[in-house]
Write a protein that holds these residues in place. Sequence first.
Motif, PDB file in Angstrom:
ATOM      1  N   GLN A   1     -25.464  -6.344  10.313  1.00 53.75           N
ATOM      2  CA  GLN A   1     -25.409  -4.907   9.995  1.00 53.75           C
ATOM      3  C   GLN A   1     -26.235  -4.113  10.998  1.00 53.75           C
ATOM      4  O   GLN A   1     -25.829  -3.055  11.463  1.00 53.75           O
ATOM      5  CB  GLN A   1     -25.921  -4.662   8.574  1.00 53.75           C
ATOM      6  N   THR A   2     -27.415  -4.633  11.335  1.00 51.23           N
ATOM      7  CA  THR A   2     -28.256  -3.950  12.318  1.00 51.23           C
ATOM      8  C   THR A   2     -27.575  -3.893  13.677  1.00 51.23           C
ATOM      9  O   THR A   2     -27.515  -2.850  14.324  1.00 51.23           O
ATOM     10  CB  THR A   2     -29.606  -4.692  12.449  1.00 51.23           C
TER      11      THR A   2
ATOM     12  N   SER B   1     -24.319  -4.244  14.421  1.00 54.98           N
ATOM     13  CA  SER B   1     -23.052  -3.517  14.517  1.00 54.98           C
ATOM     14  C   SER B   1     -23.197  -2.035  14.213  1.00 54.98           C
ATOM     15  O   SER B   1     -22.449  -1.229  14.727  1.00 54.98           O
ATOM     16  CB  SER B   1     -22.014  -4.143  13.581  1.00 54.98           C
ATOM     17  N   ARG B   2     -24.157  -1.652  13.362  1.00 56.61           N
ATOM     18  CA  ARG B   2     -24.235  -0.238  12.977  1.00 56.61           C
ATOM     19  C   ARG B   2     -25.366   0.518  13.661  1.00 56.61           C
ATOM     20  O   ARG B   2     -25.348   1.740  13.688  1.00 56.61           O
ATOM     21  CB  ARG B   2     -24.411  -0.131  11.470  1.00 56.61           C
TER      22      ARG B   2
ATOM     23  N   SER C   1     -34.301  -0.778  10.760  1.00 56.43           N
ATOM     24  CA  SER C   1     -33.059  -1.177  10.115  1.00 56.43           C
ATOM     25  C   SER C   1     -33.274  -2.423   9.249  1.00 56.43           C
ATOM     26  O   SER C   1     -32.849  -2.465   8.085  1.00 56.43           O
ATOM     27  CB  SER C   1     -31.992  -1.442  11.172  1.00 56.43           C
TER      28      SER C   1
ATOM     29  N   PRO D   1     -24.023   1.060  18.457  1.00 56.69           N
ATOM     30  CA  PRO D   1     -23.787   2.490  18.689  1.00 56.69           C
ATOM     31  C   PRO D   1     -24.810   3.121  19.630  1.00 56.69           C
ATOM     32  O   PRO D   1     -24.463   3.975  20.446  1.00 56.69           O
ATOM     33  CB  PRO D   1     -23.905   3.105  17.290  1.00 56.69           C
TER      34      PRO D   1
END
Lengths: 291, 305
Positions: free
Chosen positions: A188-189, A191-192, A179, A196
């Motif tokens: 971003q890494t 949370s996305r 990522s 998940p």
Amino acid sequence: MLLDANVIEKKRSPRLMKNSFMKMLFLFSTLIGLVVLVVLLGTTLLDGWKYLTVDFFTNFSSSRPSRAGIKGAILGTLWLMAFTTPIAIFLSVGTALYLEEYAPKNKFTKFVETNIANLAGVPSVVFGLLGLTIFVRQFGLGNSVIAASLTLSLMIMPVIVVASQEALRTVPLAVREASIGMGASKWQTVSRIILPAAIPGIITGIILAISRAIGETAPLVVIGIPVALLTTPSSPLDSFQALPMQIYNWVKMPQAEFQNLTAAAIIVLLALLLMMNFVAIIIRNKYSKRF
Amino acid sequence: MVDLNIRERIANNQRSKLVEKTVPIVLFSITIISVLTTIGILYTLIVETVHFFGRVSIVEFLTSTKWNAFSSTPSWGIFPLILGTLKIVVIGAIVAVPTGIGAAIYLSEYASDRTRRIIKPILEVLAGIPTVVYGAFAITFVTPFLQSFIPPLNHFNALSPGIVVGIMILPMIASLTEDALSSVPNSMREGSLGMGATKFETVSKVVLPAAISGVGAAVVLGLSRAIGETMIVSIAAGSTPNSSFNILESLQTMTGFIVQVTSGDAAFGTDVYYSLYAVGMTLFIFTLAMNMISQWITKRFREEY
């Protein structure tokens, strides 16, 4: 001659007998738990199932057993959970994300982790005293839904933090590096990609912790949740009843019929918990990803 | 077209820079709440306990053997409450320690994979049962059941809740002990079996000694849970502080006293109200000490393979 074949031969049979005897003893220890579980569920069902009528679910608590029900207790417990769950998730997942993804490896981080481990060992009744002093009196929230929710959230926080940390740790480094390598920023890494991937483990931890909170009685007694109330809450600042408190109240009643009502309320509580555990297992099996 | 796209991206990037900076701060503030919780617990307990000792002598609290909070001439000796707690813990330990370790040995050393897959979830269910349910079980089933063997047993006693507390901590001791046993490498078992030892000899002389730190920590954690257990004892043990060693009589534990006071109406600001915190402080010190001992055992006796 160091080894005498005769002696070995003579000792073999008692040694083997001791082995099988101990094996039976260990098996017996294992079965004690199962037997108790069966007896507990059996006697409860036997005492209570006849009392699970429609009236039982639609009546409020009453001093007359024939008119007593758990409407207030069930709705109160649902209100309590509706506020405890988001608060606990916010606190615990935030803490776990910080400790696993952002925290520098220093003394303070180590102190926070030890502190959380120690909080997990604090008896629930002491959390009750904290809630009584800080939330009920200091903040002036009274014996309301929100005061109880805050108390229970703090109580179950260590459990969810530890479960979430474990879930975050199972996300392999390669995924993070991929990522970051694609130009994603840290958040971003996290949370996305990472969150998940870790979410099934986190949700399982949350459900198990919440099901512990549902059955918790001692802190509710200490912060003074009423045992008899003829209203349901309409705001988080209202007072409320709770299912375990109802059980505690009924089990102390001298009349025999209240023992049946206790059993009936226990059936409802255990059914609720069983359902939540079942959901947790399904989520764990269905969404658990293997990297 | 392309130009606009890049500007947009730069704008986005600046916004995300702000996010990148604030997120760690927000998460850090959330983390601080766990520290504040500990501070809150210590603060309330210490402040109100000090207040209590401003009204009641600390010497009486520690040395008197009578606890009578609701009398017009109250006496405040913590001893009967501690003794009550210890009676419950000892009975619980007698039930839970051998069976918990036995069950763990069976599951980790003897049971087939299939048996383990069936039994472990059942133990998890046992661990998830709320303590108020165990309390109801103690008073409606275990006490009458025991009374049919032991007629002098009171309606409220130490034996029945003690046994049920033991059953409550059994799954915890079993599962933590099993973790410790299964972390012993297989090569050690194979070495022992290869030398001609029986399975039991392997377990008792090789596996258990190797896992002793984990087993010890599991037992201490289980007992710490028993000390803090509240609902089982408030339902089935009664509410008479008792300084005799008789386990057939009614008694009161530290947790039981806290529940008795808060479920009735101890008016804010009375001696009884402040005594809550002195008792809570004592309870907190006991469980904290147990947890620290457990962590110390894990560190001190750990064997690395």
